[in-house]
Design an enzyme around this catalytic site. Structure first.
Site, mmCIF file in Angstrom:
data_model
loop_
_atom_site.group_PDB
_atom_site.id
_atom_site.type_symbol
_atom_site.label_atom_id
_atom_site.label_comp_id
_atom_site.label_asym_id
_atom_site.label_seq_id
_atom_site.Cartn_x
_atom_site.Cartn_y
_atom_site.Cartn_z
ATOM 1 N N CYS A 175 0.804 -1.224 0.000
ATOM 2 C CA CYS A 175 0.000 0.000 0.000
ATOM 3 C C CYS A 175 0.832 1.267 0.000
ATOM 4 C CB CYS A 175 -0.963 -0.024 1.176
ATOM 5 S SG CYS A 175 -2.052 -1.454 1.085
ATOM 6 N N HIS A 315 -2.211 8.505 5.679
ATOM 7 C CA HIS A 315 -2.512 7.208 5.075
ATOM 8 C C HIS A 315 -3.986 6.919 5.373
ATOM 9 C CE1 HIS A 315 -1.734 3.388 3.286
ATOM 10 N NE2 HIS A 315 -1.989 2.704 4.375
ATOM 11 N N GLU A 326 -1.198 5.530 13.249
ATOM 12 C CA GLU A 326 -0.766 6.744 12.537
ATOM 13 C C GLU A 326 -0.897 7.981 13.439
ATOM 14 O OE1 GLU A 326 -2.672 7.428 8.753
ATOM 15 O OE2 GLU A 326 -1.110 8.840 8.145
ATOM 16 N N LYS A 347 -8.759 9.040 1.540
ATOM 17 C CA LYS A 347 -9.408 7.730 1.413
ATOM 18 C C LYS A 347 -10.842 7.752 1.928
ATOM 19 C CE LYS A 347 -5.124 5.003 1.611
ATOM 20 N NZ LYS A 347 -4.106 6.006 2.018
ATOM 21 N N HIS A 352 -9.430 3.122 -0.550
ATOM 22 C CA HIS A 352 -7.989 2.863 -0.557
ATOM 23 C C HIS A 352 -7.604 2.357 -1.945
ATOM 24 C CE1 HIS A 352 -4.046 1.789 0.393
ATOM 25 N NE2 HIS A 352 -4.207 1.115 1.512
ATOM 26 N N PHE A 411 1.071 -3.468 4.132
ATOM 27 C CA PHE A 411 1.321 -4.851 4.556
ATOM 28 C C PHE A 411 2.774 -5.216 4.254
ATOM 29 C CE2 PHE A 411 -3.174 -6.890 3.979
ATOM 30 C CZ PHE A 411 -3.618 -6.194 5.078
#
Lengths: 427, 376
Positions: A175, A315, A326, A347, A352, A411
């Site tokens: 990502c 993010h 975050e 997002k 996403h 990930f």
């Protein structure tokens, strides 16, 4: 060249001279900016494939480019092509089909899809197995399947179409891939290897199987009704991310090269930071250390301090874990100032966009700088008291933004942060 | 712009021949009969991996279980390279180590796919049937075993590397660009220690299917890479290679053993037409200059028709004293093919077989790369 401009570390300065974007909100910077600043969501009920039996039935898919069924590599290539056309067109660099720079591309991993395998399976009598599929494929009547599902094909086609130079890079850092594509362009320009780079993140990989894969990891929101309310980063009732599709493209150029040809400088990629996280395959270190270090590395690379940052493009996936980690990491980097430093998540509106997200959000960050207006975090109705933040709730806000920190976490322990600033003229 | 010498201080190799640098160097000096399995995937021959004692590099069974074979192979080879470089126990070095992995991915659950494809033919609503079966039959952890960047992720977790990683995709050229980028970043001072390589599991029908769809596989028995006129094509092999690269000064300062200097790496993308691969490779090799009279050439050629003969022609014109196809030893390992060939060249130099080696690799459908290694 009369004067050579260098950054604080004596390196070539990396300017941005072209931006392109496609998302579920539409094609092009104007359509996306209008939607984002109006707080409009691109997330909707999925119609591309049957949703019966799925736990999550919504996504920010891009449905306006193809009428019939389309494979992930075909859609990803189309999205990238449109974003690159817009970015190169704005930059005015090179000639059509002759881009004088290298290509760095974040592309989703692909593999032969069910539609193609079903086609191969039709020729088999009795139960299907891979030996049967192989025997059908050996007839060589399905030759296009090979190139379609090679990992390097999308970037190769983009390289051919736009005439980029050198060996095109297809990369994945999950990502954070889009941000990594930009970082690689920055590094190549700083090395003096190329005067320009076309950096693209693209992802058109929403399918039944990709949804199921994320569902089985409990990563997706299941609050399907209404679709546009599902992505709610930093809210107390956030329950996962929503998949999205799109592409972002940036033309990066040695600042002196851009000046010499009289190009409009849209901004500077001032710094990049990246850290691995050896903690877990899908979870971040509970102490947020890798994310903190990635942000600090990016600021140090830019020669800036936390106090120089005007806005954080989060993010902000809307998963319980990411948003908490975050927020905590930002608090560690920015201290007490984090309570009032604007941070918002694109997002909340786009979902996403996975492989594309880092590039899509970098493009939006430069639009934020250019327009002096911060897109909101929508669906912020139920604040999470554990993470008190100024998320620019629900409504866009006018603000002078010269320096943006854009975060991407993925990930596999991938953490990539970019420091994006206004051009020197606006100083 | 600073330009630092880049040296190889760690080599990790595993293949059908076995594991380790010494074993592979010996195979280069005196090539053994290839280990080829012509039965298991007939009519497609493959070089099967010689089983690894996984516990030696992946101590936790829980880690082993969360990976598919290509990832275990890659994590294992990366561990060998770190051990060889003397970095495995150095937490400080591992926090700065930068990783580039050339990876494919997507090892499918063949049994699940087969059952679903069979069932879909009789289903009233194929889409709904697919959703239902995927929700119930896919293993949650399989996704993580399939994601391309999770080889790098697993290397980080198993070996405790907290530096950043990047994963390059795109078949053979991903391996070329991984080595090229690692070299460039160290030479330019953008990184100090890098772990770079790739892993490929050939013993899987889903990849055979993709390659066979394009008509790129050899059928029947083994034949040497440069002697497959009777049936051109790839004979794939399960294999992995990882290298530790660092600046020469850095290596000397920490007392590391230098196996070879990676003098140059080049990559290009020719518009494929007859003659373009030979021309592209000749161009890259010309940049390396005339070599030592004992120059060794190692080709990572795939065996694909046409381009393999062009690669051979470019190498024959290069004046190398000896030409070896890495595919003859370990099979063709796609993303890992070029890193393996570079690792073999470094091993040959470290073993004193030559002081100068060139490596080439033309991808089976696109991309050309070359590297030049010399004794440090």
């Amino acid at each position: 060249m009369s004067t050579q401009h260098r950054d604080a570390k004596g390196r070539p300065i990396v300017a941005v001279t072209g931006l392109g974007i496609v998302t579920s909100l539409g094609q092009g910077k104007q359509a996306n900016w209008d939607g984002l600043t109006a707080g409009r969501s691109g997330i909707h009920r999925i119609t591309r494939f049957p949703i019966e039996g799925l736990r999550t039935t919504i996504a920010g898919t891009v449905d306006f480019l193809f009428d019939g069924p389309v494979s992930a590599p075909e859609l990803s290539e189309k999205l990238a092509t449109l974003a690159a056309e817009e970015a190169i067109g704005q930059s005015g660099l090179g000639q059509p089909g002759d881009f004088p720079g290298e290509l760095f591309m974040a592309v989703p991993p692909v593999e032969m899809e069910w539609r193609q395998k079903q086609e191969l399976a039709q020729a088999i009598s009795g139960d299907v197995d891979y030996d049967g599929l192989l025997a059908t494929a050996a007839g060589h009547r399905h030759k296009p399947f090979h190139e379609l599902f090679l990992f390097g094909a999308v970037a190769d086609h983009i390289a051919e179409r736009f005439g980029t130079k050198g060996s095109p890079i297809s990369l994945s850092t999950a990502c954070s891939s889009g941000a990594t594509a930009i970082q690689m362009g920055v590094e190549a320009i700083r090395r003096g290897e190329t005067a320009a780079a076309l950096c693209i993140g693209t992802d058109g990989s929403v399918s039944a199987e990709s949804l199921v894969r994320f569902s089985l990891l409990s990563a997706l929101s299941t609050q399907n009704d209404p679709p546009e309310a599902a992505a709610k980063p930093f809210s107390k009732n956030r329950d996962g991310f929503v998949m999205g599709e799109g592409a972002g493209a940036l033309v990066l150029e040695d600042y002196d090269h851009a000046l010499a040809r009289g190009a409009t400088i849209l901004g500077i990629v001032a710094g990049c930071g990246e850290r691995g996280d050896g903690f877990h395959r899908t979870r971040s270190s509970p102490d947020g250390k890798p994310a903190i270090l990635a942000m600090q590395d990016a600021l140090a690379d830019a020669g800036l301090n936390p106090g120089d940052v005007d806005y954080v493009n989060a993010h902000g996936t809307s998963t319980p874990e990411n948003d908490k980690m975050e927020a905590m990491s930002c608090a560690a980097v920015f201290g007490e100032r984090m309570a009032t430093l604007p941070i918002s998540s694109n997002k909340s509106m786009l979902g996403h966009t996975l492989t594309a997200a880092g590039a899509v959000e970098a493009v939006i960050s430069f639009l934020t700088i250019a327009n002096g207006r911060i897109p909101p975090t929508i669906n912020y109705r139920n604040p999470d008291p554990a993470i008190p933040l100024d998320v620019v709730p629900n409504t866009a806000r006018d603000a002078t933004v010269r320096t943006v920190l854009s975060n991407s976490f993925g990930f596999g322990g991938q953490n990539t942060c970019l420091v994006l600033t206004a051009g020197p003229d606006a100083a | 712009m600073i330009q630092r010498d880049v040296v190889i201080t760690g080599i990790g190799l595993a293949s059908s021949l076995g594991e380790g640098m010494a074993l592979h160097a010996a195979a280069l000096a005196d090539p053994p009969a290839p280990h080829v399995d012509t039965e298991s995937f007939a009519p497609y021959p493959v070089h099967p991996l010689k089983p690894l004692e996984l516990d030696r590099q992946i101590p936790k069974k829980s880690d082993q279980r969360q990976m598919e074979p290509w990832q275990r192979l890659g994590v294992y080879a990366a561990g060998l390279a770190l051990d060889d470089a003397g970095l495995k126990e150095d937490a400080q070095a591992k926090s700065l180590l930068q990783v580039i992995v050339a990876a494919g991915g997507g090892e499918r659950d063949h049994a699940v796919d087969s059952a679903i494809l069979t069932g879909m033919r009789g289903a009233n609503d194929a889409g709904a049937y697919l959703n239902e079966r995927l929700m119930s039959d896919l293993r949650p952890t399989l996704f993580l075993a399939q994601l391309s960047n999770l080889l790098a992720g697993n290397i980080g977790i198993v070996h405790g590397i907290t530096g950043a990683s990047r994963t390059f995709m795109g078949e053979e050229q991903a391996g070329v660009d991984a080595i090229r980028t690692a070299h460039a970043r160290i030479a330019a001072g953008q990184a100090d220690v890098m772990l770079v390589g790739g892993a490929y599991n050939a013993e899987r029908r889903d990849m055979l299917l993709l390659l066979e769809a394009g008509g790129y596989l050899r059928k029947g028995g083994f034949a040497p890479v440069f002697a497959r006129e009777d049936g051109p094509g790839i004979i794939s092999g399960s294999a992995a290679a990882f290298l530790v690269l660092e600046p020469a000064e850095h290596a000397r300062a920490r007392g590391a053993t230098i196996h070879a200097r990676l003098a140059a790496v080049g990559a290009t993308r020719s518009r494929r037409r007859p003659g373009s691969v030979e021309q592209a490779l000749a161009g890259l090799l010309a940049g390396f200059g005339a070599g030592d009279q004992n120059r060794l050439a190692i080709s990572a050629a795939s065996g694909a028709a046409g381009v393999t003969a062009e690669e051979e022609a470019a190498l024959k014109r290069s004046g190398a004293a000896r030409l070896i196809a890495s595919g003859d030893l370990v099979g063709h390992a796609l993303e890992a093919a070029f890193p393996i060939a570079v690792a073999l060249a470094a091993a040959a130099i470290a073993a004193g077989q030559t002081r100068d080696a060139i490596v080439t690799g033309a991808g089976h459908w696109r991309g050309e790369g070359a590297a030049h290694l010399v004794a440090a």
